[in-house]
Each structure stands twice: as C-alpha cells, then as structure tokens.
Scaffold this motif. Structure first.
Motif, PDB file in Angstrom:
ATOM      1  N   THR A  84     -12.098 -70.326  -1.777  1.00 29.98           N
ATOM      2  CA  THR A  84     -12.047 -71.874  -1.715  1.00 29.98           C
ATOM      3  C   THR A  84     -12.599 -72.429  -0.169  1.00 29.98           C
ATOM      4  N   ASP A  85     -12.485 -73.799  -0.077  1.00 27.02           N
ATOM      5  CA  ASP A  85     -12.516 -74.301   1.321  1.00 27.02           C
ATOM      6  C   ASP A  85     -11.439 -73.789   2.261  1.00 27.02           C
ATOM      7  N   LYS A  86     -10.447 -73.552   1.830  1.00 31.15           N
ATOM      8  CA  LYS A  86      -9.236 -72.932   2.723  1.00 31.15           C
ATOM      9  C   LYS A  86      -9.394 -71.618   3.161  1.00 31.15           C
ATOM     10  N   GLY A  87     -10.516 -71.048   2.580  1.00 37.00           N
ATOM     11  CA  GLY A  87     -10.721 -69.343   2.895  1.00 37.00           C
ATOM     12  C   GLY A  87      -9.927 -68.481   2.146  1.00 37.00           C
ATOM     13  N   GLU A  88      -9.436 -68.912   0.945  1.00 41.66           N
ATOM     14  CA  GLU A  88      -8.677 -68.124   0.028  1.00 41.66           C
ATOM     15  C   GLU A  88      -9.256 -67.776  -1.277  1.00 41.66           C
ATOM     16  N   PHE A  89      -9.018 -66.884  -1.891  1.00 37.15           N
ATOM     17  CA  PHE A  89      -9.258 -66.741  -3.391  1.00 37.15           C
ATOM     18  C   PHE A  89      -7.847 -66.195  -3.991  1.00 37.15           C
ATOM     19  N   ASN A  90      -8.055 -66.300  -5.499  1.00 38.39           N
ATOM     20  CA  ASN A  90      -6.960 -65.648  -6.278  1.00 38.39           C
ATOM     21  C   ASN A  90      -7.701 -65.325  -7.595  1.00 38.39           C
ATOM     22  N   PHE A  91      -7.609 -63.842  -7.560  1.00 38.90           N
ATOM     23  CA  PHE A  91      -8.582 -63.281  -8.853  1.00 38.90           C
ATOM     24  C   PHE A  91      -7.576 -62.643  -9.752  1.00 38.90           C
ATOM     25  N   ARG A  92      -7.600 -62.886 -11.233  1.00 39.98           N
ATOM     26  CA  ARG A  92      -6.781 -62.105 -11.959  1.00 39.98           C
ATOM     27  C   ARG A  92      -7.746 -61.369 -13.113  1.00 39.98           C
ATOM     28  N   LYS A  93      -7.300 -60.203 -13.377  1.00 37.84           N
ATOM     29  CA  LYS A  93      -7.985 -59.497 -14.427  1.00 37.84           C
ATOM     30  C   LYS A  93      -7.236 -58.628 -15.040  1.00 37.84           C
ATOM     31  N   THR A  94      -7.370 -58.230 -16.432  1.00 36.15           N
ATOM     32  CA  THR A  94      -6.820 -56.924 -17.112  1.00 36.15           C
ATOM     33  C   THR A  94      -7.774 -56.171 -17.178  1.00 36.15           C
ATOM     34  N   VAL A  95      -7.445 -54.895 -16.947  1.00 40.60           N
ATOM     35  CA  VAL A  95      -8.305 -53.728 -17.166  1.00 40.60           C
ATOM     36  C   VAL A  95      -7.668 -52.653 -17.929  1.00 40.60           C
ATOM     37  N   GLN A  96      -8.373 -51.806 -18.604  1.00 37.21           N
ATOM     38  CA  GLN A  96      -7.932 -50.769 -19.461  1.00 37.21           C
ATOM     39  C   GLN A  96      -7.157 -49.809 -18.881  1.00 37.21           C
ATOM     40  N   CYS A  97      -5.865 -49.324 -19.220  1.00 37.16           N
ATOM     41  CA  CYS A  97      -4.895 -48.151 -19.036  1.00 37.16           C
ATOM     42  C   CYS A  97      -6.032 -47.109 -19.201  1.00 37.16           C
ATOM     43  N   SER A  98      -5.650 -45.866 -18.109  1.00 38.01           N
ATOM     44  CA  SER A  98      -6.450 -44.821 -17.899  1.00 38.01           C
ATOM     45  C   SER A  98      -5.719 -43.459 -18.068  1.00 38.01           C
ATOM     46  N   THR A  99      -4.476 -43.589 -18.561  1.00 40.99           N
ATOM     47  CA  THR A  99      -3.630 -42.429 -18.820  1.00 40.99           C
ATOM     48  C   THR A  99      -2.454 -42.685 -19.342  1.00 40.99           C
ATOM     49  N   ASN A 100      -1.839 -41.494 -20.080  1.00 44.10           N
ATOM     50  CA  ASN A 100      -0.770 -41.723 -20.887  1.00 44.10           C
ATOM     51  C   ASN A 100       0.518 -40.906 -19.725  1.00 44.10           C
ATOM     52  N   ARG A 101       0.135 -40.449 -18.753  1.00 42.54           N
ATOM     53  CA  ARG A 101       0.904 -39.679 -17.902  1.00 42.54           C
ATOM     54  C   ARG A 101       1.404 -40.397 -16.679  1.00 42.54           C
ATOM     55  N   MET A 102       2.814 -40.469 -16.726  1.00 42.38           N
ATOM     56  CA  MET A 102       3.583 -41.270 -15.526  1.00 42.38           C
ATOM     57  C   MET A 102       3.076 -40.469 -14.046  1.00 42.38           C
ATOM     58  N   ASP A 103       3.108 -38.930 -14.339  1.00 41.33           N
ATOM     59  CA  ASP A 103       3.068 -38.051 -13.359  1.00 41.33           C
ATOM     60  C   ASP A 103       1.462 -38.492 -12.682  1.00 41.33           C
ATOM     61  N   ASP A 104       0.533 -38.864 -13.359  1.00 46.60           N
ATOM     62  CA  ASP A 104      -0.869 -39.087 -12.784  1.00 46.60           C
ATOM     63  C   ASP A 104      -0.620 -40.512 -11.926  1.00 46.60           C
ATOM     64  N   ALA A 105       0.107 -41.437 -12.442  1.00 46.52           N
ATOM     65  CA  ALA A 105       0.069 -42.795 -11.820  1.00 46.52           C
ATOM     66  C   ALA A 105       1.096 -42.696 -10.417  1.00 46.52           C
ATOM     67  N   GLU A 106       2.031 -41.906 -10.552  1.00 45.26           N
ATOM     68  CA  GLU A 106       2.787 -41.637  -9.208  1.00 45.26           C
ATOM     69  C   GLU A 106       2.175 -40.804  -8.101  1.00 45.26           C
ATOM     70  N   ASN A 107       0.861 -39.907  -8.380  1.00 46.68           N
ATOM     71  CA  ASN A 107       0.558 -39.255  -7.530  1.00 46.68           C
ATOM     72  C   ASN A 107      -0.992 -39.849  -7.216  1.00 46.68           C
ATOM     73  N   ASN A 108      -1.450 -41.140  -7.871  1.00 41.58           N
ATOM     74  CA  ASN A 108      -2.635 -41.757  -7.525  1.00 41.58           C
ATOM     75  C   ASN A 108      -2.724 -43.085  -7.398  1.00 41.58           C
ATOM     76  N   PRO A 109      -2.180 -43.549  -6.400  1.00 35.69           N
ATOM     77  CA  PRO A 109      -2.290 -44.929  -5.861  1.00 35.69           C
ATOM     78  C   PRO A 109      -4.022 -45.569  -5.957  1.00 35.69           C
ATOM     79  N   VAL A 110      -4.017 -46.642  -6.350  1.00 36.22           N
ATOM     80  CA  VAL A 110      -5.206 -47.266  -6.216  1.00 36.22           C
ATOM     81  C   VAL A 110      -5.492 -48.143  -4.979  1.00 36.22           C
ATOM     82  N   THR A 111      -6.754 -48.112  -4.433  1.00 33.97           N
ATOM     83  CA  THR A 111      -7.158 -48.800  -3.221  1.00 33.97           C
ATOM     84  C   THR A 111      -8.010 -49.930  -3.667  1.00 33.97           C
ATOM     85  N   ILE A 112      -7.708 -51.145  -3.428  1.00 32.30           N
ATOM     86  CA  ILE A 112      -8.409 -52.355  -3.946  1.00 32.30           C
ATOM     87  C   ILE A 112      -9.386 -52.600  -2.528  1.00 32.30           C
TER      88      ILE A 112
END
Length: 135
Positions: A84-112
């Motif tokens: 925007t003109d104020k130097g900001e953005f706000n983005f929303r999106k839903t992406v597919q899940c990728s695992t059934n294991r909570m162990d995977d999630a706890e050990n693999n943070p995602v860097t945006i």
C-alpha cells in the motif's frame, strides 16, 4: 576587505554542502528496514496463513515463499502481495496440509521469505510447522 570576506565565505559554503550531504545520507540510513511477520492456523482446509509486511516501498510487489513444509517435498510459492501507499501489505492464503504427523511439525518450522521483486530486498519470519498437519 573583499579578499578577506571571500576567504571566510568559501569554507562556510563547503561546510554547508558537506552537512547537507550527510543529512540526506542519514535520512536513508535511519529508515526502518522492511519487515515481515507470519501466523499460521491449522484448519480442515489446510494451513491458513496470514503474512503481513511493513516498511516496504509504496507500490512494491512482494514475492512470498516458504521453506519446505513438514512432510512436503519442496519449497512453497505463496504468490505476490501488493504494498500500500503506507508501505504495508496483508496477505492471506490457505495451502494444503503436508503431513499427518505432529512430530514432523514440531521439528520442522517454516521460514517465510518476503522479497521485493524490483530491488531484491528480503525479510524473513519463522512459524512452527503445526498448521501444515492435516486434521
């Protein structure tokens, strides 16, 4: 007397020019750096992401990507956000899940990563992998 006045005036003009240059350069140095923040929510439809940015150049196009989600094979491309003109953005999106294991999630943070497509300036944020766990 006129010769003496010139001697005093020339150094004063040089000092003024140097001070003005330093002030102009300081204006850029003191600017806040572009920043990005990200949140994820686990839903039946997948990972609902909210990615926000501030201090970006007005009108910039920001490319949004993520490192490999837990259980996924590769990096993620979320798309583009408009600043925007104020130097900001706000983005929303839903992406597919990728695992059934909570162990995977706890050990693999995602860097945006948010990257200005014109200048290449980047900012990153990390979120845990829990939103990518299928419900």
């Amino acid at each position: 007397m006129q010769h003496f006045t010139r001697r005093l005036l020339v150094p004063a003009l040089i000092v003024s020019a140097i001070t003005a240059s330093a002030t102009a350069a300081g204006a850029f140095v003191g600017q806040p750096k572009p920043a990005v923040s990200a949140e994820g929510e686990r839903t039946p439809q997948g990972a609902r992401l909210t990615i926000k940015g501030k201090n970006w150049p007005a009108g910039a196009r920001i490319k949004l990507t993520g490192t490999r989600a837990p259980g996924a094979n590769g990096t993620q491309d979320f798309g583009m956000a408009d600043v925007t003109d104020k130097g900001e953005f706000n983005f929303r999106k839903t992406v597919q899940c990728s695992t059934n294991r909570m162990d995977d999630a706890e050990n693999n943070p995602v860097t945006i990563t948010a990257a200005d497509s014109a200048t290449g300036v980047k900012a990153t944020a990390r979120i845990d992998g829990a939103p990518w766990v299928c419900q």
